[in-house]
Design an enzyme around this catalytic site. Structure first.
Site: not given
Ligand code: FAD
Length: 398
Positions: A9, A35-36, A79, A156, A288, A308, A344, A379
């Site tokens: 990842g 990583s994908a 993977a 989320c 995650i 994050g 956040c 932000k």
């Protein structure tokens, strides 16, 4: 002998772990990232894609140059099996042996949660957010009622709220505010729970925001079905819509479940506070991908948002422990998810709320929510800073 660290990842958690370990150990270690995705995606900005405020090139960058510059080998591949007893991982690009493994493969959408979810716009991946852009364009041509929501077991919630208030802002810009009905459907027990059992003042603040924006809030709801023009709630009520955006629950990656004893029922890796897997001292999981048991029950099941900041903190803890192990020391760095500070910013189009707390989950000694238009600017600053920091590989910066 040079230690081999394999990281699966290349997002917030994987990148932070890989580059921290390399920075601390230099030539003592070979670090490989598989990583994908070959790009870093700044997920917090996905809320803006459907409204055309960002495009894919604004919020992504290629991973390979960043890793190569820092002396880390990058492999674009997926993977498919972890074999901890033989220190080996099978991938689409071949088999990799390791001395230490970091699993940072994040989430995938659980689209089987409700019939119709597969065909419903969402924003939880880059691809989904781009599809939702098309749905929003169609809505502007033929407007009507709007439903924004988060299903049972979703986690989320921050993204759902941000998208809700950005939708309200965009309706105003399109001259549709007050002319169409805007409803928020959520599995949270109350608006402002956020999957973290709320924050002081969150309930009245969300009530005030919803009233000001003319939003009907439906908490404690599970969704039975999403039809192309109607959300059907489990209590039988029907909410017709012309545009809907629904956040589904997440799961860990399926390939992890092929390894006995590694993951829980949600395919998340069971970890200790050191982020070592429960069973293997040399297998870590961060971000995650690491399991966080929900310490409370709600009328409708809700998950815990793994944002994050804690993902990066977990990656630093795992990195410190791997560095210690490579040096023949005990892995002593430890902090369970709930005790990591919360940080956040929730955007609302041209307004927002900053949330800061000493702990992600209660009990907390200090927690504060600060509303105001400065948070929208904050932000944007956070987006620019994070993308620049990650692209430069400066993961040790705050
Ligand atoms: C819409 C949205 C908005 C958000 N907003 C915020 C916010 O405002 N603030 C905040 O702090 N957080 C926010 N988050 C949460 C934040 O994005 C996550 O905390 C973060 O992405 C977690 O990083 P991660 O590295 O653990 O996992 P992920 O980001 O899920 O990355 C997983 C990585 O693993 C790779 N991978 C997957 N499967 C495999 C495999 N089989 N083999 C190899 N690689 C694999 C993927 O390609 C990816 O690179 C938001 C999330 C979403 C979806």
């Amino acid at each position: 002998m040079t230690a081999r660290v394999l990281v699966l990842g290349g997002s917030f958690a994987g990148m932070t772990a890989a580059l921290s370990i390399k920075s601390d150990l230099g030539d003592e270690v070979d670090v490989t990232v598989v990583s994908a995705s070959d790009r870093f995606v700044f997920n917090p900005s996905l809320i803006w894609l459907p409204f055309g405020r960002r495009g894919r090139t604004d919020i992504t960058f290629p991973l390979e140059p960043t890793f190569t510059k820092q002396g880390v080998r990058f492999v674009h591949g997926e993977a498919s099996y972890v074999d901890p007893d033989h220190h080996r991982v099978e991938t689409t690009e071949g088999t990799f042996d390791y001395d230490y493994l970091v699993i940072a493969t994040g989430y995938r959408n659980d689209l089987d949660v409700v019939p119709g979810m597969r065909d419903t716009p969402t924003i939880t991946t880059l691809h989904d957010a781009e599809r939702t852009y098309d749905a929003w364009r169609r809505f502007l041509d033929e407007p009507g009622d709007v439903v924004i929501g988060a299903t049972q077991r979703a986690s989320c919630f921050g993204a759902a709220y941000e998208f809700l208030f950005n939708t309200s802002y965009q309706l105003r810009r399109a001259g549709l505010h007050g002319k169409v009905k805007l409803t928020y459907v959520t599995s949270e027990p109350f608006a402002g729970h956020f999957g973290i059992d709320g924050m002081p003042g969150a309930k009245p603040l969300m009530r005030m925001f919803a009233k000001k924006e003319g939003i009907t809030v439906e908490p404690n709801q599970s969704i039975q079905e999403i039809k192309p023009d109607t959300v059907v709630l489990s209590d039988g009520r029907e909410l017709p819509y012309k545009f809907a955006m629904i956040v589904p629950p997440f799961r860990g990656q399926d390939f992890l479940a092929k390894t006995p004893d590694l993951v829980d029922a949600g395919n998340y890796v069971k970890v200790r506070p050191t982020y070592q897997s429960e069973k293997w001292d040399d297998v870590y999981a961060v971000g995650i991908a690491a399991a966080v048991p929900v310490p409370w029950t709600t009328q409708v099941a809700t998950g815990i948002p793994k944002t994050g900041f804690p993902s990066e903190q977990q990656a630093h803890i795992a990195a410190e422990n791997i560095v210690a192990q490579v040096r023949g020391e005990e892995p002593t760095s430890a902090k369970e998810f709930g005790k990591i500070p919360a940080l956040c910013v929730m955007d609302a189009g041209n307004n927002g709320v900053a949330m800061v707390a000493d702990h992600m989950l209660p009990p907390r000694k200090a927690a504060v929510m600060v509303p105001g238009p400065q948070n929208h600017a904050f932000k944007i600053g956070f987006e620019k800073y994070s993308l620049a920091k990650m692209k430069a590989g400066k993961v040790k910066l705050p």
